[in-house]
Enzyme design. Sequence first.
Site, PDB file in Angstrom:
ATOM      1  N   GLN A 103       0.822  -1.217   0.000  1.00 16.57           N
ATOM      2  CA  GLN A 103       0.000   0.000   0.000  1.00 16.57           C
ATOM      3  C   GLN A 103       0.854   1.264   0.000  1.00 16.57           C
ATOM      4  O   GLN A 103       0.402   2.311  -0.446  1.00 16.57           O
ATOM      5  CB  GLN A 103      -0.915   0.022   1.236  1.00 16.57           C
ATOM      6  CG  GLN A 103      -2.001  -1.032   1.249  1.00 16.57           C
ATOM      7  CD  GLN A 103      -1.569  -2.275   2.001  1.00 16.57           C
ATOM      8  OE1 GLN A 103      -0.381  -2.580   2.077  1.00 16.57           O
ATOM      9  NE2 GLN A 103      -2.522  -3.010   2.530  1.00 16.57           N
ATOM     10  N   ASP A 137      -5.915   0.754  12.973  1.00 11.50           N
ATOM     11  CA  ASP A 137      -7.195   0.096  12.726  1.00 11.50           C
ATOM     12  C   ASP A 137      -8.009  -0.030  14.002  1.00 11.50           C
ATOM     13  O   ASP A 137      -9.236  -0.071  13.968  1.00 11.50           O
ATOM     14  CB  ASP A 137      -6.968  -1.270  12.087  1.00 11.50           C
ATOM     15  CG  ASP A 137      -6.499  -1.097  10.651  1.00 11.50           C
ATOM     16  OD1 ASP A 137      -5.309  -0.777  10.461  1.00 11.50           O
ATOM     17  OD2 ASP A 137      -7.324  -1.221   9.731  1.00 11.50           O
ATOM     18  N   ASN A 140      -2.427  -2.072  14.029  1.00 11.46           N
ATOM     19  CA  ASN A 140      -2.322  -1.432  12.716  1.00 11.46           C
ATOM     20  C   ASN A 140      -1.633  -2.396  11.756  1.00 11.46           C
ATOM     21  O   ASN A 140      -1.167  -3.465  12.142  1.00 11.46           O
ATOM     22  CB  ASN A 140      -1.549  -0.105  12.835  1.00 11.46           C
ATOM     23  CG  ASN A 140      -1.616   0.731  11.567  1.00 11.46           C
ATOM     24  OD1 ASN A 140      -2.686   0.858  10.969  1.00 11.46           O
ATOM     25  ND2 ASN A 140      -0.503   1.271  11.129  1.00 11.46           N
TER      26      ASN A 140
END
Lengths: 350, 350
Positions: free
Chosen positions: B195, B236, B246
Amino acid sequence: MRTIEWDARSSELRLIDQRMLPEELKIASLSEPRQAAEAIRDMMVRGAPAIGITGAFGLALAAIHSKARTTKELRIDLEEAASLLREARPTAVNLGWALDQVMDEIDWEESSCDKLRIAVLSSAQKLADEDVATNRRMAENGAVLIDDGDTILHHCNTGALAAVDWGTALGVIRTAHEQGKRIHVLVDETRPRLQGSRLTAWELQQYHIPYHIISDNAAGFFLQSGKVNKVLFGGDRVAANGDVVNKIGTYMLALAAHDNAVPVYAVVPTSSIDLSLASGELVPIEERDPNEVLSLKVEGRATAPREATALNPAFDITPYRLLTAIVTENGIVYPPFLENLGKAVNGNLK
Amino acid sequence: MRTIEWDARSSELRLIDQRMLPEELKIASLSEPRQAAEAIRDMMVRGAPAIGITGAFGLALAAIHSKARTTKELRIDLEEAASLLREARPTAVNLGWALDQVMDEIDWEESSCDKLRIAVLSSAQKLADEDVATNRRMAENGAVLIDDGDTILHHCNTGALAAVDWGTALGVIRTAHEQGKRIHVLVDETRPRLQGSRLTAWELQQYHIPYHIISDNAAGFFLQSGKVNKVLFGGDRVAANGDVVNKIGTYMLALAAHDNAVPVYAVVPTSSIDLSLASGELVPIEERDPNEVLSLKVEGRATAPREATALNPAFDITPYRLLTAIVTENGIVYPPFLENLGKAVNGNLK
């Protein structure tokens, strides 16, 4: 076969082209020192011990194929080859060490060019044989640290492919496996060159040692969750204080192991120990081609914008405080490293 | 445009298909809640805020396209859709939070199906608008921490693509950039889904913010060498004690920053803070498809043996002791987190 072998019939150096693994086991034949330098630079061959021996055989190629008619001419050719080879990978100490070993043994008073040629080749051969013996001794020493049922987290490739044969950290795992210890290896990918997933996984497959590949990022998770018993890696250069310069990512891995009280072992031949170096941060870190980072594809799609640039340091420094011990062919070195590494180099470890 | 948008004309949900970036900016149109669940599971959309809003619009799709004739029938359809959506990504708290927000607002006493349909869509729309406003406030709060000339190391993607618009950690960087601060970003790749190199690099390119991509392994090196001023990432789920769940790799990055006294900031909306959760290790960690690790190609060649298997946890836990502060839309939360996170959630931070 060995990862690096001299072919006496053709007077060529035969190497496994590691860039083709795991898809293809391709053997390259090199006949010029320039090709040996390229093989090191382009990582056809990699791993501290392996590039040292490739350097030594590079000198043998220079000696055997030189058109020199006098020892003086031959000396010029050899010194040129040595400097070409030395520049191929600046960080690894074994390369310079191996070149020095061969060059220092040459008797320049010898008047016969052919005798000199054979002497250079013999020196390289001897280093290669010694490397295998050294690896075997390191593996025997290190295997004592491995327990039946261990899960071992391993970084980069340190197996037979990283040496002439057997390997350093992976050699320890292999010997423990042959001793009948049940071992499970977590193989981190080792971005950007993926030596873990490409080479270590391939080797473990050959040795029938169970393993799983994980992303480098996942190492912390497995260490946190208590599923890892030991962390093992090799080393490209070890400073007098025990700092280990090794493949990029080693530092964070050792840090995460240390944070979870998991023992951390570097496995290195004493030829990688540089007592003239006070600490790791003095080592120049090789900066490699950004395309090693940017050229990945997933399902045929690029994984970085076309305009993207990258920074690509090849090594980092693991401070000695994170290491449990350093395994060498002369024994296991525990802290204080500053005191004990010198003893290991001189063969005086108690 | 926004990453996630409701198309009122076709009553469809329009999403950037993030799997196609950076090569192609492709917009997907979804008309069924099942498609929204798949979009979340397959990571067409990812990022804690974004999947929450996608879940909310998934309920809107269920409401608008349901063939129910009574509110009772509609309720069955909505509850079925909610449970389908909830299971799509188990670790992110925002998804469940957003679904609960929409479901809890429904007045089941309402007798008109059409009024209910519109109410569900309005709830989802409201959450989306609030998300943008929340992101903007977080970014304003966090930008105070950024100095002119900073080099910021950033993990995963936390930009507009991870939210409806603007983003969390990358939103902070963007706001600081718009304030005229000169910033250089080190974008880690974020294996296995990349990402960082795929999405964050693409976003930074759009915003004209200078950056370099680095392998995840290289983060330690840059932190060691004193070239990084701050480390930023999203989250998260944040536990009551400040532990941050996370993207995998966050823990090792925070550890390396902490080891080098570089400040570490998590940037999260208060909707990601789960005060009912005492600590991070209680969160179930999603295990994803091993092929995310094994399917890389370099120059057309496989990077793992055909027979290889992988383990692929999606998140790890960054212990609160490694964090300098947590940035929320209600202000910057400093330790002691156990005391101050509750204040942030309730909007009572001084």
